[in-house]
Write a protein that holds these residues in place. Structure first.
Motif, mmCIF file in Angstrom:
data_model
loop_
_atom_site.group_PDB
_atom_site.id
_atom_site.type_symbol
_atom_site.label_atom_id
_atom_site.label_comp_id
_atom_site.label_asym_id
_atom_site.label_seq_id
_atom_site.Cartn_x
_atom_site.Cartn_y
_atom_site.Cartn_z
ATOM 1 N N ALA A 143 0.813 -1.215 0.000
ATOM 2 C CA ALA A 143 0.000 0.000 0.000
ATOM 3 C C ALA A 143 0.851 1.270 0.000
ATOM 4 N N VAL A 144 2.018 1.242 0.643
ATOM 5 C CA VAL A 144 2.831 2.463 0.761
ATOM 6 C C VAL A 144 3.334 2.944 -0.603
ATOM 7 N N PRO A 145 4.014 2.126 -1.422
ATOM 8 C CA PRO A 145 4.444 2.644 -2.743
ATOM 9 C C PRO A 145 3.273 2.953 -3.662
ATOM 10 N N SER A 146 2.180 2.191 -3.544
ATOM 11 C CA SER A 146 1.012 2.487 -4.379
ATOM 12 C C SER A 146 0.422 3.851 -4.024
ATOM 13 N N ALA A 147 0.345 4.139 -2.729
ATOM 14 C CA ALA A 147 -0.176 5.442 -2.315
ATOM 15 C C ALA A 147 0.736 6.578 -2.777
ATOM 16 N N LEU A 148 2.042 6.354 -2.770
ATOM 17 C CA LEU A 148 2.964 7.390 -3.250
ATOM 18 C C LEU A 148 2.784 7.638 -4.744
ATOM 19 N N LEU A 149 2.540 6.574 -5.512
ATOM 20 C CA LEU A 149 2.293 6.766 -6.946
ATOM 21 C C LEU A 149 1.046 7.610 -7.185
ATOM 22 N N ILE A 150 -0.020 7.325 -6.443
ATOM 23 C CA ILE A 150 -1.263 8.093 -6.622
ATOM 24 C C ILE A 150 -1.087 9.510 -6.103
ATOM 25 N N LEU A 151 -0.272 9.678 -5.058
ATOM 26 C CA LEU A 151 -0.054 11.010 -4.496
ATOM 27 C C LEU A 151 0.593 11.941 -5.518
ATOM 28 N N LEU A 152 1.465 11.426 -6.360
ATOM 29 C CA LEU A 152 2.100 12.257 -7.378
ATOM 30 C C LEU A 152 1.111 12.736 -8.433
ATOM 31 N N VAL A 153 -0.001 11.991 -8.590
ATOM 32 C CA VAL A 153 -1.008 12.369 -9.583
ATOM 33 C C VAL A 153 -2.078 13.245 -8.969
ATOM 34 N N ASN A 154 -2.649 12.773 -7.849
ATOM 35 C CA ASN A 154 -3.759 13.500 -7.226
ATOM 36 C C ASN A 154 -3.770 13.195 -5.736
ATOM 37 N N PRO A 155 -3.494 14.180 -4.849
ATOM 38 C CA PRO A 155 -3.483 13.912 -3.409
ATOM 39 C C PRO A 155 -4.842 13.488 -2.865
#
Length: 533
Positions: A336-348
């Motif tokens: 979940a941690v790297p996946s959340a970072l990927l989405i964070l770069l697109v849309n917080p």
């Protein structure tokens, strides 16, 4: 002369042979000789074993190097064992399908057709199992690699614009606040000075003295890394061939292993070894296969929900979440941690939605999907599962996290069975609930065991319980005499019996009427709990 020669050939006369002195004397000399021979042989064996142990301890580093070299040589066989063990459930599944379709039609009396059918179905089942495994890996790579490439390209294209946008937002927010602007300017100057000092004092000297002279070594390290990857691929290819041979001769190998166990150990010990071997296989196969199925379901659910919510990178993140879910407890968070970072770069904002969804999904997996698939395959509580993951994960890394839970479950089961066997020989209860609130175990004159438990009053009042324990000395515990059988029948098996509650109730009434002080009431309750009257 002829009689003398005859006596020499035939030996002593029959009367002399059956004489008591002759019978006792000859076996005694043989027995003494055999005893001396066994004594010296045992002493020699002890000396040889001591020399071997001393040699192993003094040359432990060389032994480890030799063991590591042997493991490296046998790595294709190890890969083959792992592949065969993972493909065995698929092979059994296909074999059962063939039996339901064709095997029932062949009469059992026709041994020739039965033998040909078994050979054919085994070969076809192995081929289908290998094809199924290969297709699963191929589909995962086909889904994952394009998504990874597209994600990297998207990040490279959008990251500068996003960074520029974040920079303008932070700059505007800082400039609107004069105090923050001054603090930010001072911090930026400090960071610039520190960075310039680090470049001048550390980076440039390291480039001149550390990097440039070691370019050849770095290139050799890169080349060795490439060769190690090629070596792993080669071992996997040979391991697949070894797995085919292992699956083909599975029945014969198992029969040879059982034959070896019964030849080396006694019958009872061999039966115990085979019993725990089957139990270990059931535990490992049930846990690993169940965890793979559970992770596949979690990955599919993650993809469906992310596609409905229109979150970015649904396929890539679903594969990451599904693969890491194989690791118990920590796996969901690792994915979940790297996946959340990927989405964070697109849309917080979408990142917040994803985190909430992952928490709900993992709760669903831990409370509904996981127990429904795995059941009680390990028999461990949550604490022991966490303990096993931390222990074997620290020893063997990711592989230890995966196999640590079933391995610790077998260690736990062995220890549990051993303790229950010891309790059985001591005629004590093997139920854990019988030892809750246990004060001590007493034996009556008939040899029956009686479990003396703490009363309700002692459980509620810690001081009363402590006073009751202090009144019992170690000498009384070690030299206690067997109680009479009629008195033992009145002993409490639980803390709620009348023998412990009635005197306590009288003490409470006397204290409320002013007949007893607080100290006298505590001592009387402790005495009542001790004597059971």
């Amino acid at each position: 002369m002829e009689k003398k020669q005859k006596d020499d050939v035939l030996g002593p006369e029959i009367e002399e042979i059956f004489h008591p002195d002759f019978i006792e004397k000859k076996p005694k000399s043989k027995k003494r000789f055999r005893g001396l021979l066994g004594h010296w042989f045992g002493l020699l064996l002890v000396i040889i074993i001591s020399i071997i142990i001393f040699y192993c301890l003094t040359n432990l580093s060389y032994i480890w190097k030799a063991a590591a070299a042997l493991v490296k040589l046998l790595m294709p066989v190890i890969y083959g064992l792992v592949i065969a063990y993972l493909l065995n459930p698929l092979m059994v599944f296909y074999s059962n399908c063939f039996y339901k379709l064709f095997g029932r039609k062949i009469p059992e009396e026709d041994e020739r057709r039965q033998r040909r059918y078994r050979k054919f179905t085994k070969a076809v089942s192995i081929v289908l199992a290998m094809i199924t495994g290969f297709l699963i890996i191929t589909v995962l790579l086909w889904l994952l690699i394009p998504q990874v490439v597209n994600s990297i390209v998207t990040l490279v294209n959008t990251l500068p614009d996003q960074a520029q946008d974040y920079y303008h937002k932070v700059s505007k927010w800082v400039m609107d606040n004069p105090y923050l602007a001054n603090q930010f300017q001072d911090a930026l100057l400090h960071v610039t000075d520190s960075l310039d000092e680090w470049i001048q004092k550390d980076l440039f000297p390291w480039l001149q003295t550390g990097l440039l002279p070691n370019v050849n070594s770095l290139a050799s390290m890169f080349a060795s890394g490439v060769f190690s990857v090629l070596g792993v691929l080669y071992n996997l290819m040979i391991g697949c061939i070894v797995a085919v041979y292992l699956l083909l001769g599975k029945d014969r190998f198992l029969a040879q292993a059982k034959k070896l166990i019964y030849a080396v150990f006694g019958k009872k010990q061999a039966d115990v070894i085979l019993h725990y071997g089957r139990m270990t296989n059931d535990t490992f196969s049930g846990f690993i296969v169940g965890k793979i199925v559970d992770s596949a379901i979690i990955g599919v659910l993650c993809f469906i929900v992310m596609w409905i919510l229109k979150l970015p990178y649904p396929l890539l993140i679903s594969v990451i979440v599904g693969v890491t879910n194989v690791i118990p407890v920590f796996g969901p968070y690792i994915g979940a941690v790297p996946s959340a970072l990927l989405i964070l770069l697109v849309n917080p904002v979408q990142c917040v939605y994803f985190v909430i969804f992952i928490i709900i999904l993992q709760q669903l997996d831990g409370n509904v999907i996981g127990p429904a698939i795995l059941g009680e395959s390990t028999g461990l509580t949550a604490f022991w599962v966490l303990f096993a993951i931390l222990l074997f994960g620290g020893l063997w890394g990711i592989a230890g996290m995966i196999v640590g839970v079933p391995l610790f479950a077998m260690i736990y089961r062995l220890l549990k069975d051993y303790l229950e066997l010891r309790l059985y020989h001591k005629s004590l209860s093997m139920e854990t609930d019988m030892y809750k609130d246990l004060k001590r175990i007493r034996t009556d004159v008939n040899g029956d065991k009686h479990y003396v438990l703490y009363t309700k009053q002692e459980k509620r009042n810690a001081n009363l319980r402590r006073d009751a324990e202090n009144k019992i000395s170690l000498l009384q515990l070690l030299t206690q005499k067997p109680i009479e059988a009629p008195a033992a029948e009145g002993k409490t098996m639980t803390g709620d019996s009348e023998s412990g509650e009635e005197p306590d109730r009288k003490a409470e009434e006397q204290f409320s009427n002013g007949e007893l002080s607080e100290t006298d009431k505590t001592e009387k309750q402790a005495e009542n709990s001790e004597t059971g009257k």
